[in-house]
Design an enzyme around this catalytic site. Structure first.
Site, PDB file in Angstrom:
ATOM      1  N   ARG A 232       0.853  -1.190   0.000  1.00  0.00           N
ATOM      2  CA  ARG A 232       0.000   0.000   0.000  1.00  0.00           C
ATOM      3  C   ARG A 232       0.888   1.238   0.000  1.00  0.00           C
ATOM      4  NH1 ARG A 232      -3.317  -2.435  -1.938  1.00  0.00           N
ATOM      5  NH2 ARG A 232      -5.392  -3.017  -1.237  1.00  0.00           N
ATOM      6  N   ASP A 256       4.707  -0.218  -6.950  1.00  0.00           N
ATOM      7  CA  ASP A 256       3.464  -0.501  -7.678  1.00  0.00           C
ATOM      8  C   ASP A 256       2.325   0.330  -7.100  1.00  0.00           C
ATOM      9  OD1 ASP A 256       1.828  -1.938  -9.579  1.00  0.00           O
ATOM     10  OD2 ASP A 256       0.950  -2.956  -7.840  1.00  0.00           O
ATOM     11  N   GLU A 261      -2.402   7.909  -4.943  1.00  0.00           N
ATOM     12  CA  GLU A 261      -2.699   7.295  -6.261  1.00  0.00           C
ATOM     13  C   GLU A 261      -4.194   7.320  -6.605  1.00  0.00           C
ATOM     14  OE1 GLU A 261      -1.315   3.252  -5.204  1.00  0.00           O
ATOM     15  OE2 GLU A 261      -3.338   2.555  -5.594  1.00  0.00           O
ATOM     16  N   HIS A 293      -0.499   0.313  -9.808  1.00  0.00           N
ATOM     17  CA  HIS A 293      -1.194  -0.607  -8.898  1.00  0.00           C
ATOM     18  C   HIS A 293      -1.764  -1.780  -9.708  1.00  0.00           C
ATOM     19  CE1 HIS A 293      -3.593  -0.891  -4.902  1.00  0.00           C
ATOM     20  NE2 HIS A 293      -3.339  -2.092  -5.405  1.00  0.00           N
TER      21      HIS A 293
HETATM   22  P1  NAD Z   1      -1.835 -10.744   4.930  1.00  0.00           P
HETATM   23  O1  NAD Z   1      -2.860 -10.200   5.864  1.00  0.00           O
HETATM   24  O2  NAD Z   1      -1.925 -12.165   4.498  1.00  0.00           O
HETATM   25  O3  NAD Z   1      -0.373 -10.522   5.553  1.00  0.00           O
HETATM   26  C1  NAD Z   1       0.032  -9.331   6.145  1.00  0.00           C
HETATM   27  C2  NAD Z   1       1.129  -9.669   7.156  1.00  0.00           C
HETATM   28  O4  NAD Z   1       1.641  -8.429   7.652  1.00  0.00           O
HETATM   29  C3  NAD Z   1       0.636 -10.475   8.370  1.00  0.00           C
HETATM   30  O5  NAD Z   1       1.450 -11.614   8.553  1.00  0.00           O
HETATM   31  C4  NAD Z   1       0.758  -9.492   9.528  1.00  0.00           C
HETATM   32  O6  NAD Z   1       1.084 -10.124  10.763  1.00  0.00           O
HETATM   33  C5  NAD Z   1       1.906  -8.621   9.034  1.00  0.00           C
HETATM   34  N1  NAD Z   1       1.986  -7.329   9.705  1.00  0.00           N
HETATM   35  C6  NAD Z   1       0.982  -6.506  10.086  1.00  0.00           C
HETATM   36  N2  NAD Z   1       1.487  -5.415  10.683  1.00  0.00           N
HETATM   37  C7  NAD Z   1       2.832  -5.557  10.680  1.00  0.00           C
HETATM   38  C8  NAD Z   1       3.912  -4.771  11.172  1.00  0.00           C
HETATM   39  N3  NAD Z   1       3.691  -3.602  11.781  1.00  0.00           N
HETATM   40  N4  NAD Z   1       5.165  -5.227  10.998  1.00  0.00           N
HETATM   41  C9  NAD Z   1       5.396  -6.421  10.383  1.00  0.00           C
HETATM   42  N5  NAD Z   1       4.407  -7.214   9.907  1.00  0.00           N
HETATM   43  C10 NAD Z   1       3.158  -6.788  10.058  1.00  0.00           C
HETATM   44  O7  NAD Z   1      -1.849  -9.743   3.672  1.00  0.00           O
HETATM   45  P2  NAD Z   1      -1.433 -10.082   2.162  1.00  0.00           P
HETATM   46  O8  NAD Z   1      -2.603 -10.642   1.445  1.00  0.00           O
HETATM   47  O9  NAD Z   1      -0.146 -10.820   2.175  1.00  0.00           O
HETATM   48  O10 NAD Z   1      -1.228  -8.603   1.587  1.00  0.00           O
HETATM   49  C11 NAD Z   1      -0.064  -7.847   1.896  1.00  0.00           C
HETATM   50  C12 NAD Z   1      -0.192  -6.435   1.325  1.00  0.00           C
HETATM   51  O11 NAD Z   1      -0.312  -6.487  -0.106  1.00  0.00           O
HETATM   52  C13 NAD Z   1      -1.418  -5.649   1.812  1.00  0.00           C
HETATM   53  O12 NAD Z   1      -1.027  -4.317   2.063  1.00  0.00           O
HETATM   54  C14 NAD Z   1      -2.356  -5.656   0.622  1.00  0.00           C
HETATM   55  O13 NAD Z   1      -3.220  -4.550   0.639  1.00  0.00           O
HETATM   56  C15 NAD Z   1      -1.341  -5.571  -0.510  1.00  0.00           C
HETATM   57  N6  NAD Z   1      -1.834  -5.997  -1.831  1.00  0.00           N
HETATM   58  C16 NAD Z   1      -1.427  -5.298  -2.937  1.00  0.00           C
HETATM   59  C17 NAD Z   1      -1.829  -5.682  -4.214  1.00  0.00           C
HETATM   60  C18 NAD Z   1      -1.372  -4.956  -5.451  1.00  0.00           C
HETATM   61  O14 NAD Z   1      -1.968  -5.132  -6.522  1.00  0.00           O
HETATM   62  N7  NAD Z   1      -0.318  -4.175  -5.404  1.00  0.00           N
HETATM   63  C19 NAD Z   1      -2.690  -6.783  -4.352  1.00  0.00           C
HETATM   64  C20 NAD Z   1      -3.080  -7.485  -3.205  1.00  0.00           C
HETATM   65  C21 NAD Z   1      -2.642  -7.091  -1.943  1.00  0.00           C
END
Ligand code: NAD
Length: 326
Positions: A232, A256, A261, A293
């Site tokens: 994000r 990305d 954005e 994105h």
């Molecule tokens: P997820 O919930 O499976 O994993 C997130 C992880 O982050 C968890 O293990 C959590 O414990 C950890 N976390 C939370 N706060 C933290 C901190 N302060 N320090 C360290 N770790 C911490 O999420 P995901 O599905 O793996 O998604 C990850 C990111 O990717 C999200 O921000 C999501 O919005 C983003 N995303 C982006 C796209 C894109 O197109 N660019 C697509 C999908 C998801």
């Protein structure tokens, strides 16, 4: 059962047709967002499907209920554009979507490799028949340490992908995962920040992760660090990134997603004046790669997003619950 689907892109239509047939429902697709101004359109529909640009406020939710809509599903994983608390209060059912983490994980590795091999500059040169090599010498992953912050679904998948490249992998998360330990070493945040050549973020956006990468943390990183963000935009302070690039502390940056954005990415802005100065300024650096994105954007993910949304409305109406209920 009748569904009104908002913000439908052309590439989603074939999947809406496929799942309308599977769940024997009638689906109307429109390309625009749901707003207070066009709310009356929902009259006569049982459920609505949206993407992330429709802001589902308490006022809209009250209107949906009044007009006979019983559920709202978003074809996104995130649902911070929906007032879930109010929806629960008035009995409007909400669900989100999911898709495999592999697409975003593959994209992350692509951005790491493009950054390490100066691909943006090489591509620029190719456009003007400049086939010189000066300044394009890259680095190989097998001699580097990569740090993954956030080892949930996507971070974990990135780690598995990277394990084939022979790099040392450090990981940081509040919750350690045994699967990750097969390929990476968990460490504290300070050690990861100060000892990695490449750092990639995979945490959600929370109050606690807003501007996670700030000036102070960048200063503690290795000189020439490569920073990747496919999570994000708001996880990184854009001003700190600009300072890091200008001072050459950051060797390469691949984003990305970027703060600010909304309203720009996923739109054709060729003839508009874009007022976000940070996006325009960062984009011109030879060592900064920015994409709109799109890490999620694969055939598998798009089909899954539509499927989850239609399936959720079908199940909420027929069974009162669904697998992706919020
Ligand atoms: P997820 O919930 O499976 O994993 C997130 C992880 O982050 C968890 O293990 C959590 O414990 C950890 N976390 C939370 N706060 C933290 C901190 N302060 N320090 C360290 N770790 C911490 O999420 P995901 O599905 O793996 O998604 C990850 C990111 O990717 C999200 O921000 C999501 O919005 C983003 N995303 C982006 C796209 C894109 O197109 N660019 C697509 C999908 C998801």
């Amino acid at each position: 059962m009748k569904i009104l689907a908002f913000e439908v892109r052309d590439d989603e239509k074939e999947y809406f047709e496929k799942y309308a047939a599977k769940y024997q429902c009638e689906i109307t697709c429109v390309p625009f967002s749901l707003t207070l101004d066009n709310l009356l359109l929902v009259q006569g529909y049982d459920g609505i499907s949206i993407l992330g640009w429709s802001s589902i406020t308490a006022e809209i939710e009250d209107g949906l209920k009044k007009l006979g809509v019983t559920c709202c599903t978003t074809r996104t994983v995130g649902y911070n554009h929906i007032d879930v608390t109010h929806a629960h209060k008035i009995g409007l059912k909400i669900a989100n979507s999911n898709y495999p983490p592999t697409g975003v994980a593959d994209y992350t590795v692509m951005l790491i490799l493009m950054s390490l091999r100066h691909y943006k500059q090489a591509m620029w040169r190719g456009h003007v028949n400049d086939y010189s090599l000066k300044g394009l010498q890259g680095r190989e992953l097998n001699e580097l340490t990569v740090g993954i912050i956030g080892t949930g679904k996507i971070g974990q998948c990135v780690i598995k992908n990277l394990s084939g490249f022979g790099c040392k992998i450090l990981a940081y998360d509040m919750y350690e995962n045994d699967e990750v330990k097969k390929y990476a070493e968990y460490t504290d945040l300070d050690s990861l920040i100060s000892s990695c050549d490449v750092i990639s973020l995979h945490t959600p956006l929370l109050d606690s992760t807003y501007h996670f990468i700030n000036n102070e943390r960048i200063q503690r990183m290795k000189d020439g660090v490569v920073l990747i963000n496919c999570a994000r935009g708001e996880l990184m302070d854009v001003d700190a990134l600009i300072q890091g690039i200008e001072s050459r502390k950051i060797g390469a940056l691949a984003l990305d997603v970027i703060e600010g954005e909304d309203g720009i990415y996923h739109e054709d802005k060729r003839t508009d004046i874009i007022s976000n100065q940070s996006i325009a300024y960062l984009r011109q650096f030879p060592n900064v790669i920015m994409t709109q994105h799109m890490a999620f954007y694969t055939n598998i993910a798009v089909e899954s997003m539509v499927k989850c949304s239609v399936e959720a409305i079908h199940d909420l109406i027929n069974k009162g619950t669904c697998a992706t209920s919020i």
